[in-house]
Enzyme design. Structure first.
Site, short mmCIF file in Angstrom:
data_model
loop_
_atom_site.label_atom_id
_atom_site.label_comp_id
_atom_site.label_asym_id
_atom_site.label_seq_id
_atom_site.Cartn_x
_atom_site.Cartn_y
_atom_site.Cartn_z
CB CYS A 94 -0.95 -0.02 1.18
SG CYS A 94 -1.85 -1.58 1.26
CG HIS A 135 -2.64 4.27 5.07
ND1 HIS A 135 -2.50 4.08 3.73
CD2 HIS A 135 -2.74 3.02 5.62
CE1 HIS A 135 -2.50 2.78 3.46
NE2 HIS A 135 -2.66 2.12 4.57
CD GLU A 181 -3.04 7.67 8.97
OE1 GLU A 181 -3.86 6.77 8.71
OE2 GLU A 181 -2.63 8.49 8.13
CE LYS A 187 -6.07 3.68 1.79
NZ LYS A 187 -5.22 4.84 2.09
CG HIS A 245 -6.48 0.44 0.79
ND1 HIS A 245 -5.50 0.93 -0.06
CD2 HIS A 245 -5.83 0.06 1.92
CE1 HIS A 245 -4.32 0.83 0.53
NE2 HIS A 245 -4.50 0.32 1.73
CG PHE A 291 -0.32 -5.69 4.84
CD1 PHE A 291 -0.75 -5.19 6.05
CD2 PHE A 291 -1.23 -6.36 4.05
CE1 PHE A 291 -2.07 -5.34 6.47
CE2 PHE A 291 -2.56 -6.52 4.46
CZ PHE A 291 -2.97 -6.01 5.66
#
Lengths: 104, 402
Positions: free
Chosen positions: B161, B293, B304, B325, B330, B389
Site C-alpha cells: 500500500c 492513510h 495513525e 478511502k 483502498h 503491510f
C-alpha cells in the site's frame, strides 16, 4: 464444559448453549489446544495463540455459521476467551450472511 | 537542492477516469463504492468494492497495448496519458534518456493470472498468448515508456500500500540527484479477482458494508482499484520550457517498522512523517491538511492517530485530517497516487475534503476530522500518508506554488 471455577469470568450467554459448544469445538480444533485449557478466563496470550491461530479459529467459525467476521472493536479488544467468544458469538448469531452483506 | 514540481496528474479510480471526477467525489463526499459482482465470485462473503466503472480499454489503448496490458497496466497507461497531457509535454521533450518511468503495483497482472489459472486447471488450452508480459509488474511502466519514447530508467516498485508514494518519492530523489530531469511516477492496481478477494476476506480487514475511517464502529476497508500517475520535473526543466508546476513536491520520508508483517507501528509511521517534514524544510505547523492513510481498520486508524499526535502534538487539535478511502476505497498500490492527487487538489483549491461515513467519535482516533462537508482553508503545504503491510511507511509533502 470447564466453566473456570476459580474465576469470576463466565462464558457469555449466546442464547443457545449449543452455539457455545460449537465455538469451543472450533477453538479446540483450529487452535490445536487441549480442551481443558479452553476456559473463559484463559487469555489468548497464555494459550500461546499467535495471530495465525486466531485467523484459523475465525475461519472455522465463519464456515460453521456461514458469516463474515470483520475485525471490529470488540474482536480486536478481546483479551480472554470469554470476550473472544462473546465477540464472535454475537456476530455468528446476529446476522445471516445476506443481511450482513446487504449492509446497515 | 534542485526543486521538483508536479506538472501533470492523472487518475483512474472508482470515481471514474480523470483527476476531475476523483476530486469531485472526494471533495463532495460522494461514496464511489459499489456492489461487486464477479464471475466465479459467488462464494465470496464480502460483496462490495470500489471498482472502476464503465472502463472500456479499447477507447484508450492501442491494439498493441491491449495485447500486452493487463487491467492494471491499462489503468497506468490511461493515468499517465492524462498527466502528460496536463503537463503539456510533447513526445520530443518527454522522450529520451533524461526521463524515468517509475510506476509501481502491489500485485501486477492479477486478472491475467486468475483467468489463465482458471482456464488451465479446467483443462482448457485457450490461454492468453501474452499472459507472461501481462502479469509482469513492470509492464505498466514499460508500456508508458514505449508510449512516449522514454529511454531512461524504467521500473516498477512493489511495496504493497506504499507503492505509489514510494514511486513518487523515489522519483523526487532521482531528479534531485541529477540522474534525470523528469519522472513519470505513480502506482496502479487491479486487484479485484475472486481469489484475491477471498484472500482479503481471510485477512479480516474488509468491512462488509461501509468504510468508516477514524469512526467508532469501523470494521475495515473496501478494496479499490485504479491508478494515480504524475509528471515530476526539475525546476530547470520546467524553466527551460516555460512550464509552471501545479505544486512543489517538497518532501518525502520512508521507513520500515522491521517488526510485524501486518500490525502497524507508531514509531515507523511517525518517523516517516518527521522525515518528510525535514526533507521539505518545514515544521509541523506549516502543514494545513493531512490526507491520511485511514484504512478504517481498527488498528491502522488508532496507530495513525497516535503517530500524527506524536508528530504534530497539540497542533493536531486544529489540523484537519481525512481519509479518501471512504470514497474511493483502498486502491492498494495505486492508493498513494490517488491520494496525492487529492492532496494537491485540496491545497490548490484551498478546500479540505470531508470525512464521510462517520458514526461517532472514537477516543483513540481523536483527530480534527472535517465532518460537516468540505471546508475552505488556505494552506501552504499538505501531507499524504501511506502505510503498508510489511511495515513499509511512506509520506509525501507538497507545497503551494506562488
Amino acid at each position: 464444559m470447564n466453566t473456570g471455577k476459580e474465576s469470576t469470568i463466565k462464558w457469555p450467554d449466546l442464547g443457545d448453549p449449543e452455539r457455545l459448544e460449537q465455538i469451543i469445538d472450533i477453538i479446540e480444533k483450529e487452535g490445536k489446544i487441549d480442551r481443558d485449557l479452553i476456559r473463559p478466563d484463559a487469555t489468548l496470550e497464555t494459550l500461546g495463540f499467535e495471530s495465525i491461530d486466531v485467523v484459523l479459529i475465525l475461519m472455522g467459525i465463519e464456515d460453521k455459521f456461514d458469516v463474515y467476521l470483520p475485525m471490529d472493536d470488540d474482536l480486536a479488544a478481546a483479551t480472554n476467551l470469554a470476550e473472544f467468544v462473546a465477540a464472535v458469538g454475537e456476530a455468528a448469531k446476529a446476522e445471516s450472511l445476506d443481511a450482513q452483506v446487504a449492509g446497515k | 537542492m534542485m526543486k521538483v514540481g508536479i506538472t501533470g496528474m492523472g487518475a483512474v479510480s472508482a470515481a471514474g477516469i480523470g483527476v476531475a471526477p476523483l476530486w469531485q467525489h472526494v471533495r463532495d463526499g460522494v461514496c464511489a463504492v459499489r456492489p461487486l459482482d464477479m464471475p466465479r465470485g459467488e462464494s465470496l462473503r464480502v460483496r462490495i468494492a470500489a471498482s472502476v466503472p464503465d472502463f472500456t480499454p479499447e477507447q484508450h489503448l492501442s491494439k498493441s497495448q491491449l495485447m500486452f496490458c493487463d487491467r492494471y497496466a491499462q489503468f497506468a497507461c490511461v493515468a499517465a496519458a492524462e498527466a502528460v497531457t496536463q503537463a503539456g509535454l510533447d513526445g520530443v521533450e518527454l522522450g529520451g534518456p533524461r526521463t524515468a518511468v517509475i510506476i509501481g503495483t502491489g500485485s501486477g497482472g492479477l486478472n491475467t493470472m486468475d483467468e489463465g489459472s482458471y482456464l488451465f486447471y479446467r483443462g482448457e488450452r485457450s490461454h492468453h498468448p501474452m499472459s507472461i508480459p501481462r502479469q509482469i509488474p513492470s509492464t505498466g511502466a514499460a508500456s508508458v515508456s514505449m508510449a512516449y519514447g522514454i529511454t531512461g530508467p524504467c521500473f516498477s516498485i512493489a511495496s504493497a500500500c506504499s507503492t505509489a508514494s514510494q514511486a513518487v518519492g523515489l522519483g523526487l530523489q532521482m531528479i534531485r540527484a541529477g540522474i534525470v530531469d523528469r519522472v513519470i511516477a505513480g502506482g496502479s492496481e487491479a486487484p479485484l479477482t475472486p481469489v484475491s478477494m477471498r484472500g482479503w476476506e481471510l485477512l479480516r480487514v474488509l468491512t462488509p458494508d461501509h468504510c468508516r475511517p477514524f469512526s467508532k464502529g469501523r470494521r475495515g476497508m473496501v478494496v479499490g482499484e485504479g491508478a494515480g500517475v504524475f509528471v515530476l520535473e526539475s525546476e530547470d526543466a520546467m524553466a527551460a520550457r516555460g512550464a509552471k508546476p501545479l505544486a512543489w513536491l517538497a518532501g518525502y520520508g520512508t521507513t520500515s517498522d522491521a517488526r510485524d508483517m501486518i500490525q502497524p507501528d507508531v514509531t515507523g509511521a511517525s518517523v516517516a512523517m518527521e522525515t518528510a517534514l525535514a526533507d521539505a524544510g518545514l515544521s509541523p505547523e506549516d502543514i494545513g491538511y493531512i490526507n491520511a492513510h485511514g484504512t478504517a481498520t481498527v488498528r491502522n486508524d488508532i496507530n495513525e492517530t497516535a503517530a500524527i499526535r506524536h508528530v504534530f502534538g497539540d497542533y493536531a487539535d486544529r489540523l484537519p485530517v481525512s481519509s479518501s478511502k471512504a470514497v474511493i476505497g483502498h486502491a492498494l498500490g495505486a492508493a498513494g497516487g490517488l491520494e496525492l492527487a487529492v492532496t494537491v487538489m485540496a491545497m490548490r483549491e484551498s478546500t479540505v475534503p470531508p470525512q464521510i461515513n462517520f458514526l461517532e467519535p472514537d477516543p483513540e482516533c481523536n483527530l480534527c476530522l472535517p465532518l460537516d462537508g468540505p471546508e475552505q482553508k488556505e494552506m501552504r503545504a499538505a501531507m499524504s500518508n501511506s502505510f503498508a503491510f510489511g511495515g513499509i511507511n511512506a509520506c509525501l509533502v507538497v507545497t503551494k506554488t506562488d
